[in-house]
Design a protein around this motif. Structure first.
Motif, mmCIF file in Angstrom:
data_model
loop_
_atom_site.group_PDB
_atom_site.id
_atom_site.type_symbol
_atom_site.label_atom_id
_atom_site.label_comp_id
_atom_site.label_asym_id
_atom_site.label_seq_id
_atom_site.Cartn_x
_atom_site.Cartn_y
_atom_site.Cartn_z
ATOM 1 N N SER A 119 -42.732 38.446 -2.850
ATOM 2 C CA SER A 119 -42.695 37.140 -2.202
ATOM 3 C C SER A 119 -44.035 36.422 -2.230
ATOM 4 O O SER A 119 -44.098 35.206 -2.000
ATOM 5 N N ARG A 203 -36.953 35.655 -1.191
ATOM 6 C CA ARG A 203 -37.760 35.222 -2.326
ATOM 7 C C ARG A 203 -38.029 36.373 -3.294
ATOM 8 O O ARG A 203 -37.904 36.205 -4.507
ATOM 9 N N TRP A 248 -30.853 32.959 -3.802
ATOM 10 C CA TRP A 248 -32.277 32.726 -4.025
ATOM 11 C C TRP A 248 -32.618 32.685 -5.511
ATOM 12 O O TRP A 248 -33.482 31.907 -5.934
ATOM 13 N N GLN A 251 -31.778 29.232 -6.589
ATOM 14 C CA GLN A 251 -32.684 28.225 -6.041
ATOM 15 C C GLN A 251 -34.081 28.316 -6.648
ATOM 16 O O GLN A 251 -34.738 27.289 -6.880
ATOM 17 N N LEU A 252 -34.552 29.529 -6.930
ATOM 18 C CA LEU A 252 -35.902 29.708 -7.473
ATOM 19 C C LEU A 252 -35.974 29.494 -8.981
ATOM 20 O O LEU A 252 -37.067 29.261 -9.524
ATOM 21 N N ARG A 359 -39.346 30.592 6.111
ATOM 22 C CA ARG A 359 -39.768 30.802 4.721
ATOM 23 C C ARG A 359 -38.647 31.430 3.903
ATOM 24 O O ARG A 359 -38.611 31.280 2.680
ATOM 25 N N ASN A 360 -37.726 32.105 4.558
ATOM 26 C CA ASN A 360 -36.633 32.787 3.869
ATOM 27 C C ASN A 360 -35.283 32.121 4.157
ATOM 28 O O ASN A 360 -34.242 32.760 4.074
ATOM 29 N N ALA A 365 -35.514 22.585 0.883
ATOM 30 C CA ALA A 365 -36.874 23.104 0.870
ATOM 31 C C ALA A 365 -37.652 22.590 2.072
ATOM 32 O O ALA A 365 -37.531 21.434 2.469
ATOM 33 N N ASP A 366 -38.453 23.450 2.664
ATOM 34 C CA ASP A 366 -39.259 23.113 3.822
ATOM 35 C C ASP A 366 -40.733 23.256 3.433
ATOM 36 O O ASP A 366 -41.303 24.342 3.510
ATOM 37 N N ALA A 371 -42.394 25.975 0.942
ATOM 38 C CA ALA A 371 -41.339 25.842 -0.054
ATOM 39 C C ALA A 371 -41.713 24.760 -1.070
ATOM 40 O O ALA A 371 -42.473 23.835 -0.784
ATOM 41 N N ASP A 372 -41.162 24.887 -2.250
ATOM 42 C CA ASP A 372 -41.392 23.947 -3.337
ATOM 43 C C ASP A 372 -40.172 23.041 -3.437
ATOM 44 O O ASP A 372 -39.052 23.522 -3.608
ATOM 45 N N GLU A 375 -37.319 23.599 -5.909
ATOM 46 C CA GLU A 375 -36.424 24.753 -5.804
ATOM 47 C C GLU A 375 -35.009 24.289 -5.462
ATOM 48 O O GLU A 375 -34.557 24.338 -4.320
#
Length: 464
Positions: A119, A203, A248, A251-252, A359-360, A365-366, A371-372, A375
């Motif tokens: 992560s 992540r 995830w 999203q990633l 974060r998870n 995205a935050d 967060a990016d 994503e």
């Protein structure tokens, strides 16, 4: 030879329940005495209950709560990590055979040791199992590759798919693997929780799935002239803990594995707990608390600042449960201990806990929590979930049933809406049943959706 329980989970379930019962019922006074003796010296007994005593403060390092070493040398004695090695690089390979009770129509198989990242962008190594089934592919184009992300939901390294699939009957898999092999798909099954068995650390889990796909596409089987799946469409599917990894990874992917854009053609995400903070009200302190507790302990392996919040009881629990598999974690809910009994603070309001959980959190995205905004899934998504409004018969008015009581359907519907609003193409599929039954009622609609994407059928049911 030492005798073994015919089904490995039975002993683990008993151990977890007994451990928690002893822990929260108190240590027997015979092993907790102090002060001067007033009679004959007691007979010295083995300190069998030492595991139920908290460690002194200086011993409460993150390493105390990590899983015991795996019997697999790829986990216990990995080669030196090379940070400059690209994620997805194959570091080693070995053949594997999987018995028919876990994968029917098994043809050829290999396990790959793969470079990945956790992560926090630190190098780590994962294991992926690659299967070429005996069933021929009769559809269009090359044989597709399906990343099946198993419901691992475990804290121990002997619970990982690479260890279980070749050795033991797996009680925790609905018939996804069997059907996928029967349909002729290539398969990659990644130990996405990584060498720390970081259950629910989204992540790291998602990155591992993507690196498993990268490795499977690059792998050249001994004696072959080229990679098995270099030109294959790739689809992924997973439920519950496997849904975390699947969601995830989707999203990633645009940021972490941009070369898979157009290659990863679909992701089927089932029963995913998208927002852990919201599950305090539905999983904490009830029969689902064993899995929720295990998920929080798994996340702490990627975010060890959480360990500083453990009280003495939490220290014993985190250490004593460090090797439990999914069946034991589920059974541990028979002792519905809320997380607040394990911590020095209220985890529902503690800023450290809330920051890690944010974060998870899957979905929008935050950037406040790192967060990016890029994503956002680039390929079609199916979100399926046990839903009280799922039709269970023909015609209107057939909707009934509890839905998912522990991971409420509103969280899955919100995830689909957030991805849609961000520009992803998402279809929400309600299925009958609660969290356990939905894993079985969704087999048909989920795998039919996977099949359509693998065959290149245009996706027209999404929100885009």
């Amino acid at each position: 030879m030492r005798s073994r329980c015919p089904l490995r989970p039975c002993r683990a379930v008993a151990a977890a329940v007994v451990s928690l019962a002893c822990l929260f019922g108190g240590v027997p006074s015979a092993v907790a005495t102090s002060g001067p003796a007033t009679g004959p010296s007691p007979v010295a007994l083995p300190d069998a209950l030492a595991v139920f005593r908290p460690a002194p403060a200086h011993e409460r390092t993150p390493e105390r709560y990590l899983p015991s070493p795996s019997p697999d040398p790829w986990y216990s004695s990995p080669p030196p990590l090379a940070p400059a090695t690209a994620p997805g690089t194959i570091l080693d390979s070995r053949p594997v055979t999987i018995p028919p009770h876990n994968v029917r129509n098994f043809g050829r198989g290999w396990q790959l040791l793969v470079q990945s990242t956790d992560s926090h962008d630190r190098s780590q190594q994962i294991v992926s199992t690659v299967i070429e089934p005996a069933t021929p592919w009769t559809g269009p184009g090359p044989r597709p590759l399906v990343s099946f992300n198993a419901t691992i939901d475990s804290l121990g390294l002997t619970c990982m798919p690479s260890h279980v699939l070749p050795r033991e009957f797996n009680l925790e898999l609905p018939p996804f693997l069997q059907i996928l092999a029967d349909r002729g798909y290539g398969l990659v099954v990644t130990d996405f929780q990584g060498p720390k068995a970081a259950y629910a650390a989204g992540r790291a889990n998602g990155r591992a799935v993507l690196d498993g796909i990268r490795a499977a596409r690059a792998f050249v089987a001994p004696g072959d002239t080229g990679p098995l799946f270099a030109d294959s469409r790739v689809v992924q599917v997973g439920y519950s803990g496997g849904g975390i990894a699947t969601g995830w990874a989707a999203q990633l992917q645009p940021v972490y594995a941009p070369e898979l854009t157009g290659v990863l053609v679909g992701s089927s995400v089932g029963g995913v707990p998208a927002d852990y903070a919201e599950l305090f009200d539905t999983m904490d302190g009830n029969v689902a608390s064993g899995l929720y507790r295990a998920a929080v302990l798994g996340i702490a392996r990627e975010y060890p600042e959480l360990y500083a919040l453990l009280n003495d009881t939490g220290d014993v629990a985190a250490h004593g449960l460090r090797d439990t598999c999914a069946a034991a974690n589920t059974a541990a809910g028979l002792i519905p201990v809320p997380l607040a009994m394990l911590t020095t603070t209220d985890p529902r309001t503690d800023p450290t806990v809330l920051k890690v959980l944010a974060r998870n959190r899957l979905g929008t995205a935050d950037p406040v929590h790192g967060a990016d905004p890029r994503e956002v899934p680039t390929s079609p998504i199916q979100v399926w979930h046990g839903d009280a409004l799922a039709p269970i018969g023909p015609g209107p008015g057939s909707e009934q049933g509890p839905g998912d009581l522990f991971v409420p359907e509103r969280t899955a519907r919100r995830l689909a809406d957030e991805w849609c609003a961000a520009g992803a193409d998402v279809e929400y599929t309600p299925v009958p049943g609660e969290h356990i039954l939905a894993a079985y009622t969704a087999v048909g609609p989920a795998l039919d959706w996977v099949d359509a994407r693998a065959r290149g059928v245009p996706f027209t049911a999404g929100c885009r």
